[in-house]
Motif scaffolding. Structure first.
Motif, PDB file in Angstrom:
ATOM      1  N   MET A  85       1.346 -28.043  20.974  1.00  0.00           N
ATOM      2  CA  MET A  85       0.265 -27.262  21.464  1.00  0.00           C
ATOM      3  C   MET A  85       0.266 -27.152  22.698  1.00  0.00           C
ATOM      4  SD  MET A  85      -2.158 -27.120  18.995  1.00  0.00           S
ATOM      5  CE  MET A  85      -3.691 -28.072  19.493  1.00  0.00           C
TER       6      MET A  85
ATOM      7  N   ASP B 233       2.349 -24.682  17.185  1.00  0.00           N
ATOM      8  CA  ASP B 233       1.497 -25.963  16.379  1.00  0.00           C
ATOM      9  C   ASP B 233       2.829 -26.491  15.420  1.00  0.00           C
ATOM     10  OD1 ASP B 233       0.409 -27.697  14.775  1.00  0.00           O
ATOM     11  OD2 ASP B 233      -0.879 -26.087  13.648  1.00  0.00           O
TER      12      ASP B 233
ATOM     13  N   GLU C 287      -3.199 -32.315  21.429  1.00  0.00           N
ATOM     14  CA  GLU C 287      -3.065 -31.872  20.146  1.00  0.00           C
ATOM     15  C   GLU C 287      -4.306 -32.170  19.267  1.00  0.00           C
ATOM     16  OE1 GLU C 287       0.661 -32.498  18.357  1.00  0.00           O
ATOM     17  OE2 GLU C 287       1.625 -31.172  19.954  1.00  0.00           O
ATOM     18  N   SER C 288      -5.323 -33.196  19.613  1.00  0.00           N
ATOM     19  CA  SER C 288      -6.212 -33.641  18.780  1.00  0.00           C
ATOM     20  C   SER C 288      -7.588 -32.844  19.163  1.00  0.00           C
ATOM     21  CB  SER C 288      -6.538 -34.907  18.919  1.00  0.00           C
ATOM     22  OG  SER C 288      -5.370 -35.962  18.551  1.00  0.00           O
ATOM     23  N   PHE C 289      -7.721 -32.563  20.318  1.00  0.00           N
ATOM     24  CA  PHE C 289      -9.237 -32.035  20.805  1.00  0.00           C
ATOM     25  C   PHE C 289      -9.173 -30.445  21.224  1.00  0.00           C
ATOM     26  CE2 PHE C 289      -9.501 -36.807  21.303  1.00  0.00           C
ATOM     27  CZ  PHE C 289     -10.336 -36.808  20.422  1.00  0.00           C
ATOM     28  N   MET C 290      -8.236 -29.645  20.831  1.00  0.00           N
ATOM     29  CA  MET C 290      -8.358 -28.306  21.097  1.00  0.00           C
ATOM     30  C   MET C 290      -7.759 -27.607  20.151  1.00  0.00           C
ATOM     31  SD  MET C 290      -5.900 -27.516  24.568  1.00  0.00           S
ATOM     32  CE  MET C 290      -6.319 -25.717  24.498  1.00  0.00           C
ATOM     33  N   ALA C 291      -8.013 -26.370  20.022  1.00  0.00           N
ATOM     34  CA  ALA C 291      -7.274 -25.467  19.071  1.00  0.00           C
ATOM     35  C   ALA C 291      -6.176 -24.962  19.942  1.00  0.00           C
ATOM     36  CB  ALA C 291      -8.329 -24.471  18.500  1.00  0.00           C
ATOM     37  N   ARG C 292      -5.435 -24.357  19.091  1.00  0.00           N
ATOM     38  CA  ARG C 292      -4.201 -23.786  19.634  1.00  0.00           C
ATOM     39  C   ARG C 292      -4.600 -22.440  20.268  1.00  0.00           C
ATOM     40  NH1 ARG C 292       0.555 -21.539  15.751  1.00  0.00           N
ATOM     41  NH2 ARG C 292       1.733 -20.651  17.310  1.00  0.00           N
TER      42      ARG C 292
ATOM     43  N   ARG D 110      -4.072 -18.389  20.753  1.00  0.00           N
ATOM     44  CA  ARG D 110      -3.788 -17.122  20.146  1.00  0.00           C
ATOM     45  C   ARG D 110      -2.454 -16.653  20.582  1.00  0.00           C
ATOM     46  NH1 ARG D 110      -7.503 -12.367  18.876  1.00  0.00           N
ATOM     47  NH2 ARG D 110      -9.095 -13.766  19.055  1.00  0.00           N
ATOM     48  N   MET D 111      -1.557 -16.151  19.931  1.00  0.00           N
ATOM     49  CA  MET D 111      -0.127 -15.805  20.125  1.00  0.00           C
ATOM     50  C   MET D 111      -0.142 -14.996  21.292  1.00  0.00           C
ATOM     51  SD  MET D 111       2.934 -16.811  19.346  1.00  0.00           S
ATOM     52  CE  MET D 111       2.738 -17.190  17.154  1.00  0.00           C
TER      53      MET D 111
ATOM     54  N   HIS E 108      -2.031 -14.712  23.927  1.00  0.00           N
ATOM     55  CA  HIS E 108      -2.671 -15.539  25.016  1.00  0.00           C
ATOM     56  C   HIS E 108      -1.538 -16.409  25.635  1.00  0.00           C
ATOM     57  CE1 HIS E 108      -7.022 -14.802  24.049  1.00  0.00           C
ATOM     58  NE2 HIS E 108      -6.498 -13.726  24.303  1.00  0.00           N
TER      59      HIS E 108
END
Lengths: 300, 494
Positions: A187, A191, A264-269, A271-272, A274
Motif C-alpha cells: 500500500m 494491496d 496499510e491499516s488506516f488508509m485506502a489504497r 486508484r490505479m 493515481h
C-alpha cells in the motif's frame, strides 16, 4: 559480509512485524512474528506445479529474481563496513541488478499466457519505470553532497554535520521508504492482501507460481524490505561504533515495518490511475532535493 | 386491470387482450415516469401461451396486470425496442418457450434453464466481440478467487480502460420456479422460498408468504405483520453493515473492513437469538410464526443497538470523510439517472442514481403504511452514492424498528397450518428487500394447485446496470463497482 548477514536476519522478522502491526490496529492479537517465515519454510519444502502453457522461462524466473535480490544485497554497506563488494557507481549496479530480476518476473508472467498476469506485468513495468528516476535522483543528491560514487563512501561521508543534513536525511528516508513500498508492491500503490485479480499488481504476476518457487518469491520480498530499510538505516548510522550502530539498524528496521503496517491499516489504497501521479510526485520531490543541494554547494 | 400490492385477482376477470393491444397498452402505461415492469412472464396453456405483464406505477400506488394469449409460433414485436428494461423478461420467455421476437436487439440466453426450449450450451454463449488490434479481452470467472458465487464476466478493454462488459449468468440455476409448482407441501415451498437467495431470506420468504396468503384469502394478523416488518428492517441493517465492510475490503481500507465486519456480527446474531438461524431461516412462515417477537427480544434488541449505533456512526462518518477512501469511491462506476431509468434499475442502485424506487413507500405492505417511509435518494450514481445509501438506510432502519417496537401489538391470533389456495387466481406480491424490489407472482389452476410461480429478484433488473456502470472505468475498479451493487447470482439464476 556483516551487512549481508544483518539484512538477512532482519528479513526474517520484517513481514511478521508488519502483519502484527496490522492485527493490533484491527483489534486482533495476530499471528506470531515468525509466522510468515513458517509459511515460507513450508512452501520451500514443497514441489512446484507448472502450467502446460508455460516454458522454461517461467521455471527460471523465481530463481533469477531471488538471485538478483541477493546480488543487490551484497553491495549494501552497514555499520562502518562495506558490502561484500564495493566499487565506484555500485548504486547503479544495485538498481539494475534489481531491474534485471524484475525483467524476469515480467517475462515470466507473460510466459503463462494469462490475461490477468499480462495486465499485472504491464502495471509492474510502468510503476518500476516511473520509480527509477526517484532512486537515481536521490542517490545523485547524496553523491553530490559527499562527493563520492559508491554506497560505502557516500554513507561513510554523510555525517550529521549541520541541520541541512538532518533535513536531507529525513526527506531521503521518506523517499526511500516510499520506493521500498512501491518496489515491494505494498500500500498505497498495491494491496498484497487482496483476492481480486483485476486490482493486483505484483500478486497477480505470481498467481501461477507454487511450492518452492513461491517460497523464494515471498522471501525475496522480505529481503527487499530489509535491504531498503538498511539503506535508510545507513542515513542515520554514519560512522558510529558497532555497539550503537547495530541496535540502531534493528530499530530502523522495526520502525519501517511498523510504518508500513500503520499505512496499510488506516488508509485506502490509491486508484490505479493515481499511482502514476503519486510516483511522479516522489520523483519531483527528489528533484527539489537535488536542486537544493546544487544550490547549497554552489554548483548553480 | 389495476390491483394493489399483495392483492389476488381471478384469472377469469383478466381480459385477454390481442397482442397488439397488449403491446400498445404497456407502452401507454410506461409513459408514466414512475411506471416500471415488475414481472412479465408466460404460462403455457394447451398449445398456446398466456402472457402476463405486471406494471407497477409508483405515483398511483397500484399495479396494472395485463394478459394476452399468443401461439407458440407467432412472431411478436419486442417491447425491448421501446423500453430496455423488458429485455430480461423477453429473453426469458424466448428461452423457455421458443417464442420469437422480431428484430430483438439482445435475444441472448438468460440463465440456461433446465427446461429451456433450445439446446444451447452454457459453454458457447454468443459473446459480443470486437475485431481490433488495440483492444484486448479479459475473461473472469465463473470460478472466482474469493468466496463469491459463479458468474462469467468478459471485458473488452483498451489498456486499463473498460469499453464493454458482458455478464454471462446461469451457472447457479437450480430450477427453483419449477420446484415451487412440483412440491406440494407448504413447508417444502416455504423452505424453497428461504433458499432463493441466501442473503435475502427474510425478503424472499416475506414475498412468498404474502403471495401465498393472498391466494388463500388469509387475512394477516397485525402481530404477524409486525414481526415480519421488524425482520425485514433488521435484515437490511445486518446486510448493509456487512456490505460496507466488504466495500472497505475492496479498496484495501483495513480499519473500515475490521470495524464494520465486527459490527455486522451482533446484527446478524440477533436473528440467531430470535429464531436460531443467523440468516433468519425458518423465521417467516405462511399463516404463523414459530418464533414470535417478544418484549424480551425487544429489550435484547435495544441493548444490542445501543452498543452498535455509536460505533457505526463513528466509523461511517470517519470513512465518508477520509480522502483516500473518497478518492476511490467518488466518480467511480457512475450510472446516470437517465441510464438507470431506461434500464429499469430498482432498489439501492436506483436510489443512488436519483430514482425514488422504494416499494415500502410506493406500494406499502405489512406495517409500512404507519412508518411513512421516505426513500433515501442520492443523485451522483457512483460507488460513493451506493455506499452512502446503505449507511443512511441502516440509520433509518434502526429508527423504523424503534418506532415499531413502541407500537407492538398483542399476539392474539390462531396459527394457521393449512392454507388451501383458491382456484383460478393470480397474485402479485411486492416486497422491498435490502437490495431492492422483490416480486413473486403465482397463478393457481382450476383445482387450486399452483400452475406457475414466477420470482423476480432485484438482481435481475440490476445486472445490466453494473455492465453499464463500469464502462470507461479502469478495469481495476471493477471489483469495487461490483461490490457496490452486490447483486445475487442465485437470485438471478433461480
Amino acid at each position: 559480509m556483516i551487512s549481508f548477514a544483518l539484512i538477512f536476519i532482519a528479513s526474517l522478522f520484517f513481514t511478521g512485524i508488519v502483519v502484527r502491526t496490522k492485527s493490533i490496529a484491527q483489534g486482533r492479537k495476530g499471528p506470531v512474528i515468525l509466522q510468515p517465515m513458517y509459511d515460507i519454510w513450508r512452501l520451500l519444502r514443497k514441489g512446484s506445479v507448472f502450467s502446460t502453457t508455460s516454458s522454461m522461462i517461467f521455471q527460471l524466473t523465481p530463481s533469477f529474481y531471488f538471485a538478483s535480490i541477493l546480488l543487490a544485497m551484497m553491495v549494501v554497506p552497514l555499520c562502518g563496513t562495506t558490502g561484500i563488494f564495493s566499487f565506484r557507481g555500485d548504486f547503479i549496479f544495485f538498481a539494475y541488478v534489481l531491474a534485471f530480476g524484475k525483467f524476469f518476473t515480467i517475462i515470466g508472467a507473460l510466459d503463462t499466457g494469462s490475461s490477468f498476469e499480462g495486465m499485472g506485468a504491464s502495471r509492474e513495468a510502468l510503476f518500476s519505470m516511473l520509480v527509477e528516476p526517484a532512486f537515481f535522483l536521490l542517490m545523485g543528491t547524496l553523491g553530490l553532497i559527499t562527493g563520492n560514487l559508491s554506497f560505502a563512501d557516500i554513507f561513510a561521508m554523510f555525517h550529521f554535520g549541520s541541520y541541512t543534513s538532518y533535513a536531507f536525511a529525513a526527506i531521503a528516508a521518506f523517499v526511500l521508504l516510499m520506493i521500498c513500498m512501491i518496489e515491494n508492491s505494498r500500500m498505497p500503490v498495491d494491496d498484497p492482501k487482496t483476492h481480486l485479480e483485476l486490482t493486483m499488481i505484483h500478486e497477480v504476476m505470481v498467481l501461477d507460481n507454487s511450492g518452492f518457487d513461491l517460497g523464494l518469491i515471498m522471501h525475496a520480498t522480505n529481503l527487499k524490505f530489509a535491504m531498503y530499510s538498511a539503506l535508510i538505516a545507513n542515513l542515520f548510522i554514519g560512522d558510529l561504533a558497532w555497539y550503537i550502530s547495530v541496535p540502531v539498524f534493528f530499530a530502523v528496521e522495526f520502525v519501517c515495518a511498523v510504518i508500513v503496517g500503520i499505512t496499510e491499516s488506516f488508509m485506502a489504497r490509491y486508484r490505479m490511475s493515481h499511482n502514476a501521479q503519486f510516483i511522479l510526485a516522489l520523483s519531483s520531490l527528489t528533484l527539489l532535493l537535488f536542486l537544493g543541494v546544487m544550490a547549497t554547494t554552489g554548483k548553480i | 386491470m389495476e390491483i394493489q400490492n399483495g392483492q389476488s385477482v381471478s384469472m377469469s376477470q383478466l381480459e385477454v387482450l390481442p397482442y397488439n393491444t397488449f403491446y400498445s397498452d404497456i407502452i401507454g402505461l410506461m409513459e408514466e415516469p414512475t411506471a416500471h415492469c415488475v414481472n412479465y412472464f408466460a404460462v403455457p396453456r394447451d398449445e398456446r401461451l398466456t402472457l402476463i405483464c405486471c406494471i407497477a406505477v409508483n405515483a398511483s400506488h397500484s399495479i396494472h396486470v395485463l394478459r394476452s394469449e399468443v401461439g407458440r409460433d407467432d412472431k411478436l414485436l419486442p417491447l425491448t425496442n421501446m423500453h430496455r428494461a423488458f429485455h430480461v423478461f423477453e429473453r426469458e420467455i424466448h428461452e423457455l418457450y421458443g417464442l420469437q421476437f422480431q428484430d430483438h436487439p439482445w435475444l441472448k440466453p438468460l440463465r440456461y434453464a433446465h427446461d429451456r426450449a433450445n439446446d444451447a450450451s452454457i459453454y458457447d454463449y454468443p459473446f459480443f466481440n470486437i475485431q481490433s488490434e488495440e483492444f484486448h479481452r479479459v475473461g473472469v470467472g465463473p470460478i472466482h478467487a474469493g468466496i463469491i458465487e459463479p458468474g462469467h464476466f468478459r471485458f473488452i478493454c483498451e489498456g486499463e480502460k473498460i469499453h464493454h462488459l458482458e455478464i454471462q449468468l446461469g451457472w447457479q440455476h437450480r430450477g427453483i420456479e419449477r420446484l415451487f409448482v412440483e412440491k406440494q407441501k407448504l413447508l417444502q415451498r416455504a423452505t424453497l422460498a428461504e433458499n432463493i437467495a441466501g442473503d435475502t431470506v427474510v425478503g424472499h420468504s416475506t414475498a412468498f408468504c404474502q403471495a401465498y396468503e393472498s391466494l388463500a384469502g388469509y387475512q394477516l394478523p397485525e402481530k404477524l405483520a409486525f414481526d415480519r416488518t421488524i425482520a425485514l428492517e433488521q435484515e437490511r441493517i445486518a446486510i448493509h453493515t456487512g456490505d460496507l465492510s466488504a466495500i472497505c475490503t475492496d479498496i484495501a481500507y483495513q480499519l473500515g473492513n475490521a470495524v464494520f465486519g465486527r459490527l455486522r456480527t451482533p446484527m446478524i446474531n440477533f436473528f440467531q437469538q430470535w429464531c436460531g438461524n443467523r440468516f433468519a431461516k425458518s423465521l417467516i412462515r405462511p399463516g404463523k410464526t414459530n418464533f414470535p417477537f417478544t418484549p424480551q427480544l425487544a429489550d435484547t434488541w435495544r441493548n444490542t443497538i445501543a452498543k452498535y449505533k455509536p460505533h457505526f456512526i463513528e466509523m461511517g462518518e470517519h470513512m465518508f470523510d477520509l480522502p483516500s477512501v473518497l478518492s476511490r469511491i467518488e466518480r467511480t462506476g457512475i450510472v446516470p439517472t437517465t441510464t438507470a431509468r431506461s434500464l429499469g434499475l430498482v432498489g439501492m442502485a436506483a436510489k443512488a442514481s436519483g430514482i425514488e424506487a422504494d416499494i415500502r413507500a410506493s406500494h406499502p405492505y405489512l406495517r409500512y403504511n404507519e412508518l411513512n417511509i421516505k426513500p433515501i435518494v442520492k443523485t451522483s450514481g457512483d460507488v460513493f452514492a451506493r455506499a452512502r445509501v446503505r449507511y443512511e438506510e441502516v440509520l433509518a432502519s434502526i429508527q423504523n424498528i424503534e418506532r415499531l417496537i413502541d407500537l407492538m401489538p398483542a399476539a392474539d391470533y390462531q396459527p394457521q397450518t393449512e392454507l388451501p389456495l383458491r382456484p383460478g387466481m393470480l397474485t402479485v406480491s411486492l416486497v422491498e428487500g435490502w437490495r431492492g424490489e422483490i416480486c413473486h407472482c403465482a397463478v393457481t389452476g382450476a383445482g387450486g394447485q399452483l400452475t406457475a410461480y414466477k420470482i423476480v429478484d432485484p438482481s435481475v433488473h440490476n445486472w445490466m446496470g453494473l455492465a453499464m456502470a463500469v464502462r470507461n472505468n479502469g478495469i481495476s475498479d471493477f471489483p469495487i463497482c461490483n461490490k457496490s451493487f452486490d447483486l445475487s447470482y442465485c437470485g438471478h439464476d433461480l
